[in-house]
Design a protein around this motif. Structure first.
Motif, mmCIF file in Angstrom:
data_model
loop_
_atom_site.group_PDB
_atom_site.id
_atom_site.type_symbol
_atom_site.label_atom_id
_atom_site.label_comp_id
_atom_site.label_asym_id
_atom_site.label_seq_id
_atom_site.Cartn_x
_atom_site.Cartn_y
_atom_site.Cartn_z
ATOM 1 N N UNK A 93 0.829 -1.204 0.000
ATOM 2 C CA UNK A 93 0.000 0.000 0.000
ATOM 3 C C UNK A 93 0.864 1.255 0.000
ATOM 4 N N UNK A 94 2.014 1.190 0.706
ATOM 5 C CA UNK A 94 2.900 2.357 0.745
ATOM 6 C C UNK A 94 3.475 2.663 -0.641
ATOM 7 N N UNK A 95 3.863 1.604 -1.361
ATOM 8 C CA UNK A 95 4.397 1.815 -2.705
ATOM 9 C C UNK A 95 3.328 2.425 -3.616
ATOM 10 N N UNK A 96 2.150 1.862 -3.478
ATOM 11 C CA UNK A 96 1.050 2.371 -4.301
ATOM 12 C C UNK A 96 0.681 3.800 -3.928
ATOM 13 N N UNK A 97 0.777 4.113 -2.643
ATOM 14 C CA UNK A 97 0.444 5.470 -2.190
ATOM 15 C C UNK A 97 1.335 6.483 -2.899
ATOM 16 N N UNK A 98 2.592 6.105 -3.115
ATOM 17 C CA UNK A 98 3.521 7.005 -3.790
ATOM 18 C C UNK A 98 3.030 7.289 -5.209
ATOM 19 N N UNK A 99 2.615 6.251 -5.917
ATOM 20 C CA UNK A 99 2.146 6.433 -7.287
ATOM 21 C C UNK A 99 0.830 7.229 -7.314
ATOM 22 N N UNK A 100 -0.037 6.880 -6.369
ATOM 23 C CA UNK A 100 -1.329 7.566 -6.350
ATOM 24 C C UNK A 100 -1.192 9.047 -5.990
ATOM 25 N N UNK A 101 -0.096 9.377 -5.281
ATOM 26 C CA UNK A 101 0.109 10.769 -4.878
ATOM 27 C C UNK A 101 0.631 11.621 -6.028
#
Lengths: 463, 438
Positions: free
Chosen positions: A318-326
């Motif tokens: 989720x943290x990795x994805x949060x970076x992309x989503x941000x």
């Protein structure tokens, strides 16, 4: 102001509560999510709940020579729903029933106004998903996303909207109701009408009902983030992964400007000295399969001098994805106006395209962050500006022109997933040529001879 | 004093320019999810604001006003905004401009005037007559407002009514602690003072149990959130300054609140109102960082006494908008609930979806408000919990009404009451043990 008799007729069709004529309401249907577009008030907004009502509205509009703009949530990025020639905005936000989920045939039948996320929520209890996932899943409607052929982050492995539409009900400009397709995997009866109406941007017919294909999601997955000191290495990794016989579910890229902005905004631990990062996720039906694919990916990353961080848990994923989503929110915070493009190139030309965008940014002294779906060759150069600054906007327009020219030169296309609408109409000729424009016009006129449906989009209005 | 957007509408331009019309706010706006119209949620309202500033729409136009007030100011949109648009500031600046241009509605004028005059307000509330102002009903079209009188009370049939003796009349102004850990000032807010004095007593009981010295100044005023929300900026400023003076005099280390809206005022609203006030601006800033919801105070500021008394209950927790979305308090009440022996917490879907109250919104926009509450009731029912816990008196009223309307036979309770109950149970069993031993 429209003739009160017409308003009365519309009220008779859908009920007075579903016809909006006050200026304060009309203002709120005069734009969509596209930056730097003119806005225009419609004459009236009508919110039908049934196909029969849509048909009656079309017949009335035809009789009175009024334009109709089918509209979902108005989240498109091509100026596709702006009522340029005034007339009727046909809002599907209240026509939002999920009619059926059929787990045996793996289909769902929905009204056009169903929000994509609502469909996902409805099929989840059956262990199913509807794969297309544009950034606007929580707001965009099925009708709108089918009309725009929306893409998303899973395109590489799972395809885009057009791969999941099995049938439709459409109200034609003539007022006829036309149903085609169905629940069968195979169907070659007559023309491939799904291909005609998916991505037609509301210019050929009004989509009222959709039969969508569902799939069982893969149970296992592994996500990782690879960072690179050179753009070329990131680009070669993208093609290298495909050459290694792996099709990741997600293969996303962020350039340096985006990385630094995201890190500054969300403090997610991105390497700010990297020229590019790739977010890669592989998935599959068995752990072993996923592990071996991940291993192959890791090898390619290593060969291309990448540093990698593998998510060891769902939280880390989720943290990795949060970076992309941000990425988009972070860039959008930097300036009032965010011009989001989606020029797309064959995936082996990604590096060249990224370099071209950086050169264009330097040439026009603009801030451009680029991120996007590297596996699809689908980049989102995001230009940060202020619409109130005329001189700057002039440079933005020139930069956009050059970005499209660069994409076409690399064998790419004007739009990977946002569509043409009014935003990119002027570039069409450079990709399709005169013969293409002629064919577009003939197709449009065959289905909508009076240019009643979403006029001045995709095909210029006659004369 | 320099001007703020609340004094001069043009100053919202920059805040407004940040909106990129992506529509993400649509997904979470309780009003939009009910009405399904573009003018119902932030993107539409901001485009209306742009049109007003450009001169394309008139702020005084009835249709425009209707849009501006069809908003719960729940701030859900702001949590979902990729561009960080301060929707709240823009909405309240518009309402302030409207109040400046057209004056407050006569009924609102009377009410807000009363709020500023604490002794008068207090008398009126005690007389009970003031309950009627809560029964304002918007007439169809633009005819204005009328008191709902009997009808309002019959619809809000489980409205708890006014307490015979307000809390601050029951409580001493200072409650000393033997082994004093720290001193707090309890900002009660109107709802606890006049409607739920028993919950305020629970707050006091919990603080006492934790050796905290408590000041409960009788002179404290309404926090002014409703006044601010309706654009009466000057009244809101008067209340903010008075409250700061009163709380400062107590010499407390912290201000403790148990109401999301009161806490929001101290943590956000006062600072917004007084940002350009050379004297009170810094004071508002100081108290902003020293005001805590009681749950945060217990779990993060002091090491609170862990509850040991058994309270058998299966509950679900509703996040009040201002508590979660402005004060960012949502783990603390859950920490407390989970710490109570016998309490099982079953989360509902979307626990932070607005309950539909919005202060006066539920009175002026009854139909939409109750539809929002209806969705909440479905989510509550699906948990199978036999109690709804929350952290704000406004939500308590709205949820209790919704529960009654949907045939669920329990009322909403403040989490602090469960903690107080657990402490009581522990004391009771201790007393029994002693008796038993004797």
């Amino acid at each position: 102001m429209l003739d009160t008799a017409i308003i009365k007729q519309l009220e008779d069709i859908v009920g007075s509560g579903n016809v909006l004529t006050k200026k304060a309401d009309l203002v709120t249907y005069s734009y969509d999510a596209t930056a730097d577009m003119p806005s225009q008030l419609p004459d009236v907004v009508v919110m039908p709940a049934t196909t029969a009502a849509v048909q009656k509205i079309v017949l009335l509009a035809k009789e009175k020579s009024l334009a109709i703009y089918p509209r979902g949530a108005g989240t498109n990025l091509s100026g596709g729903t702006i009522p340029l020639k005034k007339g009727i905005v046909l809002s599907f936000q209240k026509m939002d029933k999920i009619l059926e989920v059929d787990p045996e045939n793996l289909t769902a039948t929905v009204q056009a106004g169903v929000v994509i996320q609502a469909l996902s929520d409805a099929v989840a209890p059956y262990g199913l998903i509807y794969p297309p996932d544009p950034g606007t899943v929580t707001t965009a409607t099925m009708g709108g996303s089918v009309a725009e052929c929306a893409g998303g982050l899973r395109g590489l492995k799972y395809g885009v909207t057009k791969h999941y539409i099995m049938g439709m009900e459409v109200v034609l400009a003539s007022g006829e109701i036309f149903r085609f397709g169905g629940k069968t995997v195979k169907n070659v009866t007559a023309y491939d009408f799904a291909s005609l109406f998916v991505g037609s941007e509301g210019t050929l017919g009004i989509i009222t009902e959709i039969i969508a294909k569902l799939i069982h999601p893969p149970k296992f997955r592994k996500a990782m983030l690879a960072s690179f000191k050179r753009l070329e290495d990131a680009g070669n990794t993208v093609t290298g992964i495909i050459k290694a016989y792996v099709i990741p579910a997600t293969l996303e890229i962020m350039d340096k400007m985006t990385i630094q902005t995201v890190e500054n905004y969300a403090k997610v631990g991105l390497p700010t000295d990297a020229e590019a990062v790739l977010l890669i996720e592989v998935d599959g039906g068995a752990q072993q399969l996923v592990d071996s694919e991940a291993e192959a990916v890791l090898k390619v990353i290593k060969e291309n001098n990448g540093e990698v961080k593998i998510a060891q848990s769902d939280t880390e994923r989720d943290q990795l994805w949060a970076a992309r989503r941000a990425a988009l929110p972070a860039l959008a915070q930097l300036s009032p106006t965010t011009v989001l493009e989606d020029a797309t190139v064959p995936r082996n030309r990604i590096t060249e395209m990224l370099v071209a965008v950086q050169k264009i940014a330097a040439k026009y002294q603009l801030k451009i962050g680029t991120f996007g779906h590297a596996g699809d060759g689908n980049l989102h150069p995001t230009i940060l500006a202020d619409a109130r600054n005329k001189e700057e906007m002039e440079r933005v327009h020139q930069a956009v022109d050059e970005i499209f020219a660069a994409a076409l030169k690399l064998g790419g296309t004007l739009s990977g997933e946002h569509g043409i609408g009014m935003a990119k109409m002027k570039y069409l000729k450079s990709e399709l040529g005169e013969s293409g424009l002629n064919l577009m016009r003939r197709v449009k006129e065959a289905l909508d001879p009076d240019y009643m449906l979403n006029p001045a989009k995709m095909v210029p209005v006659k004369g | 004093m320099k001007t703020t957007p609340y004094d001069k509408l043009e100053e919202v331009q920059d805040a407004l320019a940040k909106c990129m019309k992506c529509g993400n706010c649509m997904a979470v706006c309780p009003v939009y999810l009910t009405e399904k119209e573009e003018g119902a949620y932030a993107r539409g309202k901001l485009s209306i604001a742009e049109a007003i500033l450009k001169g394309d729409l008139d702020l005084k136009d009835d249709d425009v006003q209707e849009k501006l007030f069809n908003c719960l100011v729940c701030t859900s949109c702001m949590q979902n905004c990729p561009c960080g648009v301060d929707v709240c500031k823009i909405m309240l600046s518009l309402r302030a401009a409207l109040a400046r241009e057209t004056g407050l509605h006569p009924i609102k004028k009377v009410i807000f005037g009363a709020l500023k005059n604490q002794p008068f307000f207090d008398k009126a509330m005690k007389a009970g007559a003031a309950l009627q102002w809560m029964g304002l009903r918007k007439l169809p079209g633009n005819a204005g407002y009328e008191p709902r009188f009997t009808m309002g009370l019959s619809i809000k049939r489980i409205f708890p009514g006014l307490a015979a003796t307000p809390f601050r009349d029951q409580a001493p102004e200072l409650i000393k602690a033997k082994n004093r850990k720290t001193k707090v000032s309890f900002f009660t807010g109107c709802a606890f003072n006049y409607i739920f004095p028993d919950v305020a007593q629970d707050v006091v009981e919990v603080l006492k149990e934790n050796d905290v010295e408590i000041a409960i100044p009788k002179e404290q005023q309404c926090c002014g959130i409703a006044v601010f929300a309706h654009g009466d900026i000057e009244s809101a400023r008067v209340l903010a300054r008075k409250n700061i003076d009163v709380m400062e005099k107590t010499g407390a280390d912290y201000i403790v609140t148990a109401c999301g809206s009161c806490g929001e005022s101290w943590q956000h609203g006062f600072k917004e109102l007084l940002s350009e006030d050379p004297l009170y601006g810094p004071k508002a800033e100081y108290w902003k960082s020293r005001t805590y919801d009681i749950s945060t105070f217990l779990t993060k500021v002091i090491d609170y006494k862990k509850p040991t008394g058994r309270v058998e209950a299966t509950v679900t927790y509703h996040d009040p908008c201002h508590l979660k979305k402005v004060m960012k308090v949502f783990t603390e009440p859950r920490i407390i609930l989970n710490a109570i022996p016998g309490v099982t917490l079953k989360e509902m879907a979307k626990p932070d979806a607005c309950c539909g109250s919005g202060g006066s919104y539920t009175i002026t926009h009854l139909e939409t408000s109750m539809a929002i509450t209806g969705r909440k009731m479905d989510d509550i029912r699906k948990t199978g919990a036999d109690g709804v816990i929350t952290g704000c008196p406004g939500c308590m009223m709205q949820l209790s009404e919704g529960l009654a309307n949907s045939g669920q036979d329990h009322v909403a309770t403040h989490y602090i009451s469960l903690l107080a109950k657990s402490y009581r149970e522990a004391r009771k069993s201790k007393t029994e043990e002693i008796k038993h031993a004797a």
